[in-house]
Structures are given as C-alpha cells and as structure tokens.
Motif scaffolding. Structure first.
Motif, mmCIF file in Angstrom:
data_model
loop_
_atom_site.group_PDB
_atom_site.id
_atom_site.type_symbol
_atom_site.label_atom_id
_atom_site.label_comp_id
_atom_site.label_asym_id
_atom_site.label_seq_id
_atom_site.Cartn_x
_atom_site.Cartn_y
_atom_site.Cartn_z
ATOM 1 N N GLY A 181 -15.738 33.450 37.809
ATOM 2 C CA GLY A 181 -16.073 33.298 36.111
ATOM 3 C C GLY A 181 -15.347 34.405 35.412
ATOM 4 O O GLY A 181 -14.221 35.100 36.055
ATOM 5 N N PRO A 182 -15.681 34.782 34.294
ATOM 6 C CA PRO A 182 -14.651 35.607 33.426
ATOM 7 C C PRO A 182 -14.736 36.912 33.789
ATOM 8 O O PRO A 182 -15.749 37.507 34.337
ATOM 9 N N VAL A 183 -13.608 37.528 33.906
ATOM 10 C CA VAL A 183 -13.783 39.082 34.161
ATOM 11 C C VAL A 183 -13.559 40.098 32.905
ATOM 12 O O VAL A 183 -13.436 41.270 32.976
ATOM 13 N N HIS A 184 -13.628 39.174 31.915
ATOM 14 C CA HIS A 184 -13.767 39.948 30.447
ATOM 15 C C HIS A 184 -15.264 39.976 29.894
ATOM 16 O O HIS A 184 -15.819 39.195 30.128
ATOM 17 N N ARG A 185 -15.357 41.166 29.206
ATOM 18 C CA ARG A 185 -16.669 41.017 28.390
ATOM 19 C C ARG A 185 -16.428 40.543 27.047
ATOM 20 O O ARG A 185 -15.652 40.570 26.439
ATOM 21 N N ASP A 186 -17.474 39.736 26.867
ATOM 22 C CA ASP A 186 -17.366 39.032 25.319
ATOM 23 C C ASP A 186 -18.150 39.935 24.499
ATOM 24 O O ASP A 186 -19.515 40.219 24.635
ATOM 25 N N PRO A 187 -17.615 40.512 23.726
ATOM 26 C CA PRO A 187 -18.460 41.556 22.641
ATOM 27 C C PRO A 187 -19.703 40.877 21.974
ATOM 28 O O PRO A 187 -20.607 41.566 21.662
ATOM 29 N N ASP A 188 -19.406 39.622 21.634
ATOM 30 C CA ASP A 188 -20.661 38.814 21.002
ATOM 31 C C ASP A 188 -21.866 38.768 22.179
ATOM 32 O O ASP A 188 -23.061 38.823 21.700
ATOM 33 N N SER A 189 -21.578 38.623 23.275
ATOM 34 C CA SER A 189 -22.752 38.437 24.179
ATOM 35 C C SER A 189 -23.104 39.422 25.144
ATOM 36 O O SER A 189 -23.859 39.502 25.871
ATOM 37 N N GLY A 216 3.876 30.540 31.435
ATOM 38 C CA GLY A 216 2.210 30.969 31.981
ATOM 39 C C GLY A 216 1.568 29.869 32.660
ATOM 40 O O GLY A 216 1.972 28.627 32.209
ATOM 41 N N LEU A 217 0.392 30.292 32.799
ATOM 42 C CA LEU A 217 -0.411 29.277 33.508
ATOM 43 C C LEU A 217 -1.828 29.384 32.840
ATOM 44 O O LEU A 217 -2.460 30.323 32.696
ATOM 45 N N ALA A 218 -2.344 28.328 32.167
ATOM 46 C CA ALA A 218 -3.758 28.171 31.654
ATOM 47 C C ALA A 218 -4.753 28.550 32.366
ATOM 48 O O ALA A 218 -4.641 28.216 33.680
ATOM 49 N N GLY A 219 -5.774 28.889 31.814
ATOM 50 C CA GLY A 219 -6.987 29.043 32.558
ATOM 51 C C GLY A 219 -7.456 30.654 33.090
ATOM 52 O O GLY A 219 -8.451 30.628 33.829
ATOM 53 N N ASP A 220 -6.497 31.721 32.886
ATOM 54 C CA ASP A 220 -7.012 32.853 33.341
ATOM 55 C C ASP A 220 -8.253 33.453 32.931
ATOM 56 O O ASP A 220 -8.520 33.365 31.610
ATOM 57 N N THR A 221 -9.017 33.856 33.671
ATOM 58 C CA THR A 221 -10.165 34.302 33.567
ATOM 59 C C THR A 221 -10.410 35.573 32.728
ATOM 60 O O THR A 221 -11.568 36.032 32.632
ATOM 61 N N SER A 222 -9.336 36.099 32.393
ATOM 62 C CA SER A 222 -9.353 37.482 31.803
ATOM 63 C C SER A 222 -9.390 37.186 30.238
ATOM 64 O O SER A 222 -9.562 38.399 29.765
ATOM 65 N N ILE A 223 -9.032 36.162 29.955
ATOM 66 C CA ILE A 223 -9.237 35.892 28.318
ATOM 67 C C ILE A 223 -9.995 34.738 28.014
ATOM 68 O O ILE A 223 -9.930 33.706 28.828
ATOM 69 N N PRO A 224 -10.700 34.616 26.800
ATOM 70 C CA PRO A 224 -11.415 33.668 26.480
ATOM 71 C C PRO A 224 -10.481 32.125 26.412
ATOM 72 O O PRO A 224 -9.308 32.367 25.946
#
Lengths: 143, 533
Positions: A130-138, B141-149
C-alpha cells in the motif's frame, strides 16, 4: 614551482603513500612526480599554490614526518598533496589498465524489456503493502 | 537600452521554463544570464583527468570554482556549502537529474505535524504541472510508485537499475521496506531530437550526450525560436523601481564591465534562492530600505538546503552501479512522520554509484583513505564493490538560517556578495541519525561486509530553497501563492526561493512545475497585471 628538488621530495612522499604491491606499481613508477604532475597541475592549477606551501613547510622532512607535519600545520596543503599524488596515479593509463577501470566511455543504454525486479515480483509486493505517503485529506497511511 | 514586456533574471531551470511559456504566449521576453552557454565539447567526461576535474573547475561550489561568471559566497558561518552552476541551463547542467515530486504531506506540514507552515497550494494543484514538465524534460521512470498518489506516469521507460540496485531491492523486499526504480530526467530512449543516455557516468560534470535534461537543451532553443531574447554574460546588480513602487527593470553589467539598464513591464527573478535573495537585498532604496519586497523582513530568511548524510556499503562481490550517477532506486520507507520517533518528518533515500579509482582512494563522500602498504587492497575493495545510500533529510524552516549581504565581500564586478548562515537543527540531526542506522541495516541485509558513514556532508548544498516564501499573508510571506511579490505587484519570483517548506526530495521537478503553473496564471491574468506604463 616544479623544480627538481620539489619533484624529488614529492616522489618520496608519493611512494610513501602509494608503494608498489599487490601487482600495482609505486607512484613514481608511473611518473607521479614527473609527467603526471604536469598533467595534474595543468587541469588543476588551483593545487599548485598548496603544493608550494607543502614544499616550503615540509620539504626538509622525510615522507612520513612530512605528511604528519602537514596534516597538523596546513590541512589544505596536506589534502592537496594527497590529491596530486592520487590524481596523478589514477589518471595513469597503466594503473587504470591494471585495475580494469575503463573510465567514462559511451555504452548505449538499453531499457530492459522485462527487468528482473518485475520478473521476481518485487514490485508486486511493494504495491501490495500500500501507499507509503500520507494523504492530507484522509490522514491515511499504511501501518 | 533594452526593453521587453517581461524581464527574466537567470536562464536556469525556472528561467528556461518561464521564458519558454511567455514567449509561446506571444510576450516579448528578455532574459539576462550572468553565465554563458555550456559547451558540451568542453565537458570533462571524455578526458582521462575527469575525476580530477570534477573536484576542481567542474565542482559545484562557486567560491572554489571561481569562474568569471561565478560570485563568491561567504560561508564561514554555515554547516553546509552552497552549490550551483551559473550559465544557461543553470544548476541543471551539473545536477544528478533525480526527478522526484514532493509528497502530498509536504504541502501540509503544519496541519499534519505542527511544524513549518502550510503551502498556499496542494499536491493536487501541482500534479498536472508535474505531469506536463515530466513530458517537457523527458523523464524516464516506472508508473505505480506507492510514494505518490496515482504513482506517476512517465513518458519514457525507466533506466536500467543494474545488479547492485537489484541486490538492494531484494534486501528491501525481505525487510518489507519501500523501494522503487527512480525517476530520472535522463533519456532511456531518444526523445524529441535528443540522444538517449550513453552511460558516461559523468552527469554531475555535464552530460556530453545531451541525454540529461537541462533547459539549455530542453527549453532554450525553442524559446529563442519563439522570439525570446537571451543576453549572456549579463550580471544583474539590482532591480529598479519607480515612484509608484513598481519594478521598471534591472541594472546589469556585461563581461567588459560596462553597465546597462534593461526596462520591462514585469520582472521575474529566477536566480536561485541565494542569488534571488541577494538581488532583492541589493535592491534596497529609500522606498524599500530593507531590500525590495521585504516589508515582511523575510527576504533571505528560512534558507533550507536539505542536510545530507551518506552511507556506503562494501561488498565482497562486484556490484554493478554503472551508468547515470543519479538514483538507481529510491526508498520512502522513512519519509513520513512516525509518532514513535524522536523527530518529525523524514528522509528520502537514493541509491547511487560511488565513482572511479580516485574516489576509491580519496572518497568525496562516506569512506576513508588508506595509504601505504594496504592502499591497493583498500582501493580494490572499494572500486566496483560499493554502493551508496544518499539520505536527504527534510529541513525545517528556521529564520536563523539565512542569506544576507556580506559587509565587504564582492564579486568581480564589485557587486556585494551574499553571506550564508546555516546550522543543522536538532530535529534534522536526530532524523539523519535514525536514517543512517536504518541505511546500515539495509546494507547488512543486502550482504555488505561493512559500511562507512558521513553523517553530514558539507559540500552538499545543491538544494537551495526558501529565502522568499510564498503565503497569503504579506506580514509572514514575501510572495503570494502565484509567486507575485506582495509589495511589488509586477515583480515575480520563479525559483526555489518561494518554497514554504523543503520536503525531503530533490527539488528541480517541483521548482519547474511551480514556475510553469505561476507563469500560466500570469499569462491568463495579463489584463489585470499592473505595469509601470
């Protein structure tokens, strides 16, 4: 600046730093105090002044004590001597050949059709975590 | 006397983007650049003295480099030395071309973590501009990195990461830590008339192939075709203002020491966070006694440079890390705030190669030198057997970290030079120490037999940010959310000086995206723009 006495002293210092061994030549064997010194100072004239200071400060001493003295008295001159010696040594064609170092040569880049990391599924597991970034909205984040 | 609709100061990353967008929209644009066009045939990549030159005339510190177009910076009161390149393309000519984006939380550090300040825009506001600049610069680059939306999408496939980075990726897989192939502004395939990367491994001393993106190859040729005028060797001393407090142009000096004035209806500064602050402070006048656009007193303050640590891992087996010198893979595992740690915010990791034999003998980053009988074994153990985690820590804004005008130092034209005061804060120190320990664990998991640490690298100040922050309140910010000076309505700032917080990523992608966004806003609102005429 690059007179014979300085070159003789620098050569002794250089061989103290980089002696022969392990199939590699000593510094003076590849001309660190000769032609390589000229090459180094041609592309790095900024080092000449510090080398001159090093010679004035430590030229009367044998290599070991000279290097210790420079490290204490004038770290910039000490660093310049290290850079001149190692710079001259590792720009030598013979040294590079012995190390198997080919330097900067063009090799066309070829994007991999299917990189090993995809074949091994490494990124699948990154995505699954899953994402390793925080979503400020949620304010959501993987725990 | 030169006259233009818009005067841009600086032909680097943001200057190139701004000028290109304005020229395409039909504006008459004049850009003044103190440096010159880089000559690719003069880049040191193909010379046997490459590594030596990289430490001298091709180094990043303008004070040590001392070219005629450079200006000195008094950094005796700074933990970190500033790095830059003065010329067309700006510091992109010497950057590593890592191309990450800020993360969403970077725009909201106060709301989320109670530190810094929130930006007057969000990640979502900037996302379309990130995507457009990715295409304009040619990002691999490669799409799908979980560090950005949404993980990002790039116009070109990723560059090969090599066996060394694959080894580290497998280690992170076992540790269940984030990693991803890094996005780089380096072409993995021919693109828009430019050649693909040729693996010289000399990105930070200029790319002889033109495969690395910098505005001298990506933007300036088209901007000039569209009618933009670029004067090189033109060093701006100050911005001039009229009786109404509007900017009317700039005073500059050419390489022969002759002084000129260029007039314009709108002035845009794009001279980097040190250079822009210097020009604003040097533009003090009776109407603006503390420097131009400085009623808040914040011009020059809140300098952020990303404290940088480096951990090198040594392996018994050869590890291939050839090719471009920017990040092979990245990790954002420790980027976000974790309440269980004794610091807030975090760091980005970039895996990089460790250079050639001179760097093995005399490391510029982490590592030591060994002289005498063990020298050769030491060099062989390093050369081709080591990898480096580069750790960029978030730099919280602190008004004590600042750019001022030095009392006595000047450049070769006699223009007062900047003085930088910068100290690494306690939060940054804890943050770096934590990440260093984790990077050592990463290398241990990958099989490294030992590691070397540089806990704070002095010559690492590539990321010059802050000094003229954006914000909605003129009392606490220098420019508004569109880069326009609160005090001077026809003066805009387009470089990293406007950053509110630093994030912990290489900033060029954000600088150019922000510059594009703000310039298009200026273009859309041209009829409402106040001008001296």
């Amino acid at each position: 600046m690059t007179d014979d006495k300085l070159r003789t002293w620098l050569g002794a210092v250089a061989d103290e730093l980089i002696p022969a061994g392990e199939g590699m030549p000593a510094a003076t064997e590849v001309g660190v105090a000769g032609g390589q010194l000229d090459l180094v100072l041609a592309v790095r004239p900024d080092l000449a002044r510090a080398l001159n200071r090093a010679w004035v400060l430590a030229g009367e001493y044998k290599p070991g004590p000279a290097l210790r003295l420079l490290a204490d008295l004038d770290p910039r001159a000490h660093q310049a001597v290290l850079e001149i010696v190692s710079g001259g040594y590792y720009t030598s064609d013979l040294v590079k050949r012995l190390l198997g170092y080919t330097g900067q040569r063009p090799v066309p880049v070829r994007p991999e059709d299917y990189p090993a990391y995809l074949a091994e599924g490494l990124l699948d597991r990154v995505v699954d975590r899953g994402p390793v970034h925080r979503d400020p909205d949620s304010l959501s984040r993987r725990q | 006397m030169e006259h233009a609709d818009v005067l841009v100061v600086g032909a680097g990353a943001s200057g190139g983007v701004v000028t290109g967008a304005l020229a395409d929209a039909g504006f008459d644009v004049l850009c003044l650049e103190q440096g010159h066009w880089p000559d690719r045939t003069d880049f040191p990549a193909l010379r046997p003295t490459y590594e030596l030159e990289a430490r001298g005339g091709w180094g990043g510190n303008p004070t040590l480099r001392g070219r005629p177009e450079d200006y000195p910076v008094n950094e005796t009161g700074s933990d970190i030395a500033t790095l830059m390149y003065n010329g067309v393309g700006g510091s992109m000519v010497l950057y590593a071309a890592d191309w990450p984006r800020l993360l969403p939380s970077d725009f909201r550090t106060n709301a989320l973590d109670g530190v810094g300040d929130d930006w007057p825009l969000t990640y979502r506001d900037l996302q379309p501009f990130y995507e457009r600049t990715d295409r304009a610069f040619g990002v691999s680059g490669l799409a799908g990195d979980t560090s950005i939306p949404e993980g990002g999408e790039y116009p070109l496939p990723p560059l090969p990461i090599g066996d060394g980075a694959l080894r580290m990726a497998r280690a992170h897989d076992r540790l269940k830590w984030h990693w991803w192939p890094a996005p780089n502004a380096v072409l993995s395939r021919p693109y828009q008339g430019r050649n693909a990367c040729a693996h010289y491994g000399s990105c930070m001393q200029g790319c002889p192939e033109g495969a690395k993106a910098s505005t001298d190859v990506t933007h300036w040729p088209n901007a000039i075709k569209a009618g933009a005028r670029l004067i090189t060797g033109a060093r701006v001393a100050r911005i001039l203002t009229d009786a109404k407090g509007l900017a009317v142009g700039a005073e500059y000096v050419d390489t022969e020491g002759k002084w000129h004035v260029a007039r314009a209806d709108v002035v845009i500064l794009a001279a980097n966070s040190v250079g822009t602050a210097r020009i604003l402070l040097n533009s003090a006048s009776p109407r603006f006694p503390h420097g131009l656009a400085n009623s808040s007193g914040l011009v020059g303050k809140r300098l952020m440079v990303h404290p940088f640590a480096n951990v090198t891992g040594y392996f018994d087996e050869p590890v291939d890390a050839g090719g471009h010198v920017g990040a092979k893979i990245v990790s954002y595992e420790f980027y976000e705030t974790d309440p269980d740690r004794d610091f807030v915010r975090g760091a980005k990791w970039s895996l990089a190669p460790t250079g050639g034999p001179l760097n093995a003998a005399l490391p510029a980053r982490a590592g030591n030198s060994v002289w005498g009988k063990d020298h050769h074994a030491h060099v062989r153990a390093h050369l081709g057997h080591s990898l480096s985690w580069c750790i960029f820590g978030e730099d919280l804004p602190d008004e004590g970290n600042r750019v001022e005008i030095d009392d006595s130092l000047t450049d070769s034209s006699g223009i007062p030079a900047p003085k930088v005061t910068y100290r690494v804060g306690e939060n940054s120190r804890r943050l770096l120490d934590f990440n260093i320990e984790r990077a050592q664990r990463s290398f241990a998991e990958a099989g490294a037999h030992r590691t070397a640490v540089e806990s704070l690298m002095r010559f690492s100040g590539w990321h010059l940010l802050g000094t003229a922050r954006m914000g909605d309140d003129p009392a606490t910010s220098v420019v508004d959310g569109w880069g326009r000076a609160h005090d001077v309505p026809n003066l805009y700032l387009a470089d990293g000086s406007v950053f509110v917080t630093s994030g912990a990523v290489n900033p060029t992608s954000t600088i150019v995206s922000l510059a594009l966004r703000n310039t298009e806003h200026l273009i859309e609102n041209r009829r409402e723009q106040r001008t001296p005429r």
